[in-house]
Design an enzyme around this catalytic site. Structure first.
Site, PDB file in Angstrom:
ATOM      1  N   LYS A  11      77.735  44.787 110.191  1.00 54.81           N
ATOM      2  CA  LYS A  11      78.762  45.785 110.503  1.00 54.81           C
ATOM      3  C   LYS A  11      78.823  46.050 111.993  1.00 54.81           C
ATOM      4  O   LYS A  11      79.889  46.152 112.601  1.00 54.81           O
ATOM      5  CB  LYS A  11      78.467  47.073 109.735  1.00 54.81           C
ATOM      6  CG  LYS A  11      78.872  46.984 108.285  1.00 54.81           C
ATOM      7  CD  LYS A  11      80.362  47.038 108.147  1.00 54.81           C
ATOM      8  CE  LYS A  11      80.973  46.335 106.979  1.00 54.81           C
ATOM      9  NZ  LYS A  11      80.628  44.949 106.749  1.00 54.81           N
ATOM     10  N   HIS A  37      55.324  39.100 112.035  1.00 53.35           N
ATOM     11  CA  HIS A  37      55.325  37.628 112.129  1.00 53.35           C
ATOM     12  C   HIS A  37      56.260  37.147 113.229  1.00 53.35           C
ATOM     13  O   HIS A  37      56.731  36.015 113.199  1.00 53.35           O
ATOM     14  CB  HIS A  37      55.729  37.040 110.769  1.00 53.35           C
ATOM     15  CG  HIS A  37      54.810  37.473 109.669  1.00 53.35           C
ATOM     16  ND1 HIS A  37      53.554  36.957 109.481  1.00 53.35           N
ATOM     17  CD2 HIS A  37      54.958  38.438 108.736  1.00 53.35           C
ATOM     18  CE1 HIS A  37      52.961  37.555 108.475  1.00 53.35           C
ATOM     19  NE2 HIS A  37      53.789  38.461 107.998  1.00 53.35           N
ATOM     20  N   ARG A  84      99.018  50.097 101.166  1.00 56.24           N
ATOM     21  CA  ARG A  84      97.985  50.203 100.128  1.00 56.24           C
ATOM     22  C   ARG A  84      97.697  48.840  99.487  1.00 56.24           C
ATOM     23  O   ARG A  84      96.750  48.694  98.750  1.00 56.24           O
ATOM     24  CB  ARG A  84      98.418  51.197  99.035  1.00 56.24           C
ATOM     25  CG  ARG A  84      98.625  52.618  99.526  1.00 56.24           C
ATOM     26  CD  ARG A  84      99.359  53.443  98.474  1.00 56.24           C
ATOM     27  NE  ARG A  84      98.521  53.762  97.352  1.00 56.24           N
ATOM     28  CZ  ARG A  84      97.841  54.904  97.218  1.00 56.24           C
ATOM     29  NH1 ARG A  84      97.903  55.804  98.168  1.00 56.24           N
ATOM     30  NH2 ARG A  84      97.093  55.142  96.171  1.00 56.24           N
ATOM     31  N   TRP A  93      98.999  47.370  92.154  1.00 54.27           N
ATOM     32  CA  TRP A  93      97.814  46.569  92.504  1.00 54.27           C
ATOM     33  C   TRP A  93      97.190  46.233  91.163  1.00 54.27           C
ATOM     34  O   TRP A  93      96.632  47.092  90.494  1.00 54.27           O
ATOM     35  CB  TRP A  93      96.876  47.400  93.370  1.00 54.27           C
ATOM     36  CG  TRP A  93      95.576  46.732  93.711  1.00 54.27           C
ATOM     37  CD1 TRP A  93      94.371  46.900  93.089  1.00 54.27           C
ATOM     38  CD2 TRP A  93      95.342  45.773  94.742  1.00 54.27           C
ATOM     39  NE1 TRP A  93      93.421  46.132  93.674  1.00 54.27           N
ATOM     40  CE2 TRP A  93      93.967  45.417  94.701  1.00 54.27           C
ATOM     41  CE3 TRP A  93      96.137  45.187  95.703  1.00 54.27           C
ATOM     42  CZ2 TRP A  93      93.395  44.502  95.573  1.00 54.27           C
ATOM     43  CZ3 TRP A  93      95.552  44.279  96.580  1.00 54.27           C
ATOM     44  CH2 TRP A  93      94.213  43.935  96.509  1.00 54.27           C
ATOM     45  N   LYS A 119      90.614  38.983 107.674  1.00 50.45           N
ATOM     46  CA  LYS A 119      90.180  39.674 106.454  1.00 50.45           C
ATOM     47  C   LYS A 119      89.778  38.675 105.378  1.00 50.45           C
ATOM     48  O   LYS A 119      88.893  38.910 104.588  1.00 50.45           O
ATOM     49  CB  LYS A 119      91.303  40.574 105.916  1.00 50.45           C
ATOM     50  CG  LYS A 119      90.906  41.391 104.682  1.00 50.45           C
ATOM     51  CD  LYS A 119      89.717  42.275 104.957  1.00 50.45           C
ATOM     52  CE  LYS A 119      89.217  43.002 103.731  1.00 50.45           C
ATOM     53  NZ  LYS A 119      87.923  43.666 103.962  1.00 50.45           N
ATOM     54  N   GLU A 174      80.265  42.925 113.913  1.00 52.38           N
ATOM     55  CA  GLU A 174      81.710  42.653 113.768  1.00 52.38           C
ATOM     56  C   GLU A 174      82.564  43.801 114.295  1.00 52.38           C
ATOM     57  O   GLU A 174      83.725  43.612 114.617  1.00 52.38           O
ATOM     58  CB  GLU A 174      82.069  42.306 112.327  1.00 52.38           C
ATOM     59  CG  GLU A 174      81.789  43.341 111.283  1.00 52.38           C
ATOM     60  CD  GLU A 174      82.218  42.854 109.885  1.00 52.38           C
ATOM     61  OE1 GLU A 174      83.142  42.044 109.772  1.00 52.38           O
ATOM     62  OE2 GLU A 174      81.624  43.316 108.901  1.00 52.38           O
ATOM     63  N   ASN A 213      99.298  54.778  87.907  1.00 54.92           N
ATOM     64  CA  ASN A 213      98.252  54.332  88.822  1.00 54.92           C
ATOM     65  C   ASN A 213      96.941  54.699  88.149  1.00 54.92           C
ATOM     66  O   ASN A 213      96.777  55.813  87.665  1.00 54.92           O
ATOM     67  CB  ASN A 213      98.384  55.080  90.161  1.00 54.92           C
ATOM     68  CG  ASN A 213      97.279  54.656  91.143  1.00 54.92           C
ATOM     69  OD1 ASN A 213      96.670  53.616  90.969  1.00 54.92           O
ATOM     70  ND2 ASN A 213      97.041  55.471  92.160  1.00 54.92           N
ATOM     71  N   GLY A 214      96.003  53.733  88.055  1.00 51.86           N
ATOM     72  CA  GLY A 214      94.702  54.053  87.468  1.00 51.86           C
ATOM     73  C   GLY A 214      94.355  53.068  86.365  1.00 51.86           C
ATOM     74  O   GLY A 214      94.907  51.978  86.282  1.00 51.86           O
ATOM     75  N   GLU A 223      73.221  43.897 106.216  1.00 54.10           N
ATOM     76  CA  GLU A 223      74.608  44.384 106.197  1.00 54.10           C
ATOM     77  C   GLU A 223      74.845  45.354 107.341  1.00 54.10           C
ATOM     78  O   GLU A 223      75.884  45.307 108.007  1.00 54.10           O
ATOM     79  CB  GLU A 223      74.920  45.030 104.853  1.00 54.10           C
ATOM     80  CG  GLU A 223      76.247  45.773 104.766  1.00 54.10           C
ATOM     81  CD  GLU A 223      77.481  44.895 105.019  1.00 54.10           C
ATOM     82  OE1 GLU A 223      77.336  43.666 105.130  1.00 54.10           O
ATOM     83  OE2 GLU A 223      78.578  45.472 105.127  1.00 54.10           O
ATOM     84  N   CYS A 269      97.662  51.673  93.384  1.00 52.49           N
ATOM     85  CA  CYS A 269      99.121  51.537  93.320  1.00 52.49           C
ATOM     86  C   CYS A 269      99.801  52.618  94.153  1.00 52.49           C
ATOM     87  O   CYS A 269      99.242  53.668  94.420  1.00 52.49           O
ATOM     88  CB  CYS A 269      99.575  51.649  91.873  1.00 52.49           C
ATOM     89  SG  CYS A 269      98.719  50.491  90.802  1.00 52.49           S
TER      90      CYS A 269
HETATM   91  C1  AGP Z   1      82.461  41.684 106.003  1.00 50.54           C
HETATM   92  O1  AGP Z   1      82.675  42.910 106.666  1.00 50.54           O
HETATM   93  C2  AGP Z   1      83.352  40.578 106.530  1.00 50.54           C
HETATM   94  N1  AGP Z   1      84.702  40.954 106.464  1.00 50.54           N
HETATM   95  C3  AGP Z   1      83.015  39.225 105.894  1.00 50.54           C
HETATM   96  O2  AGP Z   1      81.633  39.009 105.987  1.00 50.54           O
HETATM   97  C4  AGP Z   1      83.414  39.081 104.396  1.00 50.54           C
HETATM   98  O3  AGP Z   1      82.561  39.859 103.607  1.00 50.54           O
HETATM   99  C5  AGP Z   1      83.243  37.602 104.022  1.00 50.54           C
HETATM  100  O4  AGP Z   1      84.119  36.845 104.827  1.00 50.54           O
HETATM  101  C6  AGP Z   1      83.556  37.327 102.542  1.00 50.54           C
HETATM  102  O5  AGP Z   1      84.886  37.674 102.273  1.00 50.54           O
HETATM  103  P1  AGP Z   1      85.324  37.786 100.720  1.00 50.54           P
HETATM  104  O6  AGP Z   1      84.500  38.878 100.133  1.00 50.54           O
HETATM  105  O7  AGP Z   1      86.791  38.093 100.745  1.00 50.54           O
HETATM  106  O8  AGP Z   1      85.026  36.454 100.077  1.00 50.54           O
END
Ligand code: AGP
Length: 619
Positions: A492, A511, A30, A78, A614, A495, A105-106, A488, A2
């Site tokens: 990272k 393999h 935020r 939030w 996002k 992307e 907040n918290g 992962e 928040c």
């Molecule tokens: C991860 O860095 C990406 N932004 C993407 O893989 C993301 O995790 C995926 O689109 C799922 O999004 P969500 O967690 O909002 O469902």
């Protein structure tokens, strides 16, 4: 989480409202789902608050103007306890006389017991929030003490959890009182005015002279001055400093990017996700799910549905949940799940994982699972989003809003939430791991500090990223819970730095993938703890030897003190020791940091990478 703003000044004109609204605007980054403001005015406190964006609050104030005032508080919420509604928006009134307002907040862990106590005393509530409970407690304490600072002191000793609180009272039109524990609160020192904020962005438009408060301190601001005391009443001094950031940097807490800020927020994200989910004896308590124990004990299969990073969190969770509960766990990419004629029935728990709660692929998978009769639970970071609404229950992560497209703190919070759920199931089902649940939760409670320690050791990783800016491909190897982390780490890099990166199960190397190894090929290897019961440590060390013998540049992530890797590693990145199943919460951090700084070295947009959103709200 928040956004919080407090102000006291000499002039009873529109300054208080203007300062607070500007501060809330600067805190919008935020992320929030409602906003409100309270001003002291004559015999009472005036409050305006609305769900949605600040524009809704502005419209509310335009249609129902606030009076001039000398003191006020403002809040962007939030949602944690209770959905994003007008009633749950802050500020909240305390007492029946309308003279006191509070923002928070918290997470107040013991708010249920306090709410019951107040209810038994005749208090009626207008919201679902933990904050309103604190407001009524403060009003009652004020009746006893007649002093807002002393009342705050009497209340905070009864609260468990994390909080930043600000309060005003109509009896004291020249005072705002604040308190903090495990949640940020900073003082802005002005000319004939003083400020409070959840971070300096709240008041950076008015002053750069700030005062940092320590844990469990209470601050009282007037137009003339600032007084700080400890919770035991003893006098204290905040730490004075000058804010050197510009307003844009202030929004990122002084970091260059939201992603850097969010990587460094990860200790809080894990800590806050753990908050309030165990009782005084350390047993897991998930009443928030509102699912009967009988519904859980009938589960004989778990399917995790998610996309991207969230799916990798699910892959980590698979190893842990299967180990603790002995229930078979399958991880299905949400966009594949619907079309693979999944084996799902009423004894299946379909667990969706989503930061945004709006990923269409995951939402459609959840709907399909419900059509097939499954019990559906969502692990989600965004209150009031669609996927939790479409699920039978939700276990919210408390990572706070994640602004950068690349998921970091939400990822570690998702894993933490899945661990909590798995341990809860183990506890319900009895058997050999029921007792372990408490000791694992204790280990989990130590992880935030270990992440903190690890974050302090990332200079070398940043340096490596800097001189690898021209790298064209990076491979990642991991085994067991390290395998999803390899995936992962590769994601990272893809992307953020737009270079080819691929994660493999280390055992898969021979393999086929080992054909990719050529002199100078950078390979990250996530090495299991030497103490792992599965005995994979030696096998992964052998994998490092195999690729090093073929010229690979080995960047090894290993538990501190693991001497076995040194002879075969070009770089060793040490992570603090932890229980092997919890290691992903640590081993992912260097890979996040590497991707962040390699992207930065390439001059790319870290927070908004090309082609990505996002939240992917289309299939
Ligand atoms: C991860 O860095 C990406 N932004 C993407 O893989 C993301 O995790 C995926 O689109 C799922 O999004 P969500 O967690 O909002 O469902």
């Amino acid at each position: 989480m928040c956004g919080i703003v407090g102000y006291v000044g000499r002039n009873s004109d529109g300054t208080a409202q203007a300062v607070i609204m500007e501060g809330l605007a600067r805190l919008e980054y935020r992320g929030y789902d409602s906003a409100g403001v309270a001003l002291v005015s004559g015999e009472h406190v005036e409050i305006r608050k609305k769900s949605g964006k600040l524009s809704n609050l502005r419209s509310e104030i335009e249609s129902d103007p606030l009076p001039p005032s000398t003191a006020g508080i403002g809040h962007t919420r939030w949602a944690t306890h209770g959905g994003p509604t007008d009633a749950n928006a802050h500020p909240h009134r305390g007492g029946a006389d309308g003279k006191l307002a509070l923002i928070h907040n918290g997470i107040i862990e013991n708010f249920h017991a306090l709410r019951t106590e107040l209810g038994a005393g005749g208090v009626t509530f207008t919201s679902e929030t933990d904050t309103e409970v604190a407001a009524h407690l403060l009003a009652a304490a004020y009746e006893d003490h007649g002093d807002l600072t002393e009342a705050m002191r009497a209340v905070v000793v009864r609260l468990e959890g994390a909080y930043t609180l600000l309060a005003i009272h109509a009896d004291h039109p020249d005072v705002v009182v604040g308190a903090r524990r495990n949640s940020p609160l900073v003082v802005g020192l002005g000319e004939e005015a003083n400020y409070l904020g959840s971070d300096v962005a709240a008041f950076i438009g008015y002053t750069r002279q700030a005062l940092e408060l320590a844990q469990d301190q209470i601050v009282t601001i007037t137009a003339e001055g600032v007084t700080v005391i400890n919770v035991d009443g003893s006098p204290a001094q905040g730490r004075a400093y000058e804010v050197t950031w510009d307003a844009a940097a202030a929004e990122k807490g002084g970091y260059q990017t939201f992603m850097e800020k969010e990587i460094n927020d990860q200790p809080h994200a894990v800590r806050d996700t753990l908050l309030g989910r165990t009782d005084a004896d350390g047993r897991l308590v998930l009443d928030e799910l509102r699912i009967s124990e009988a519904s859980f004990t009938g589960i004989d299969r778990i399917t995790i549905v998610a996309c991207g990073t969230a799916a990798y969190a699910g892959m980590v969770a698979k190893y842990a949940i299967e180990h603790w509960t002995r229930i078979p766990v399958e991880v299905a990419l949400a966009h594949e799940f619907r079309y693979c004629d999944p084996i799902v029935n009423e004894r299946t728990l379909v667990l969706s994982i989503s930061q945004s709660g709006e990923t269409m692929d995951t939402l459609m998978a959840v709907k399909h699972a419900r059509d097939l009769g499954a019990l559906t639970i969502s692990v989600c970071n965004t209150h009031g989003s669609t996927i939790p609404r479409e699920s039978d229950a939700v276990l919210y992560t408390h990572a706070g809003p994640e602004i950068a497209v690349a998921s970091t703190k939400a990822f570690v919070a998702q894993i933490t939430a899945c661990y909590i759920l798995g341990l809860y199931l183990a506890q319900l089902r009895g058997g050999s791991f029921a007792d372990d649940a408490q000791s694992v939760m204790k280990d989990l409670g130590e992880v935030p500090a270990k992440i903190e320690t690890l974050l302090g050791r990332m200079d070398r990783v940043k340096e490596i990223a800097g001189f690898m800016a021209d790298t064209r491909a990076v491979l990642f190897l991991g085994r067991h819970v390290g395998y999803p982390i390899a995936l992962e780490g590769a994601l990272k890099l893809k992307e953020l730095a737009y270079i080819h990166a691929e994660g493999f199960a280390a055992g898969e190397l021979k393999h086929g993938p080992i054909a990719l190894i050529e002199p100078g090929q950078p390979v990250f290897v996530i090495v299991p703890s030497p103490t792992s019961e599965h005995g994979l440590h030696g096998k992964v060390v052998s994998n490092i030897q195999e690729i090093r013998a073929r010229g690979a540049r080995t960047l090894v992530i290993a538990e501190e003190g693991d001497e076995a890797v040194a002879p075969f590693a070009d770089e060793v990145i040490e992570v603090p020791a932890t229980a092997p199943l919890l290691a992903p919460l640590l081993t992912v951090v260097p890979l996040q940091v590497f991707a962040l700084w390699l992207s930065t070295a390439k001059g790319l947009d870290v927070d908004q990478p090309r082609n990505l959103a996002k939240s992917v709200t289309v299939e």
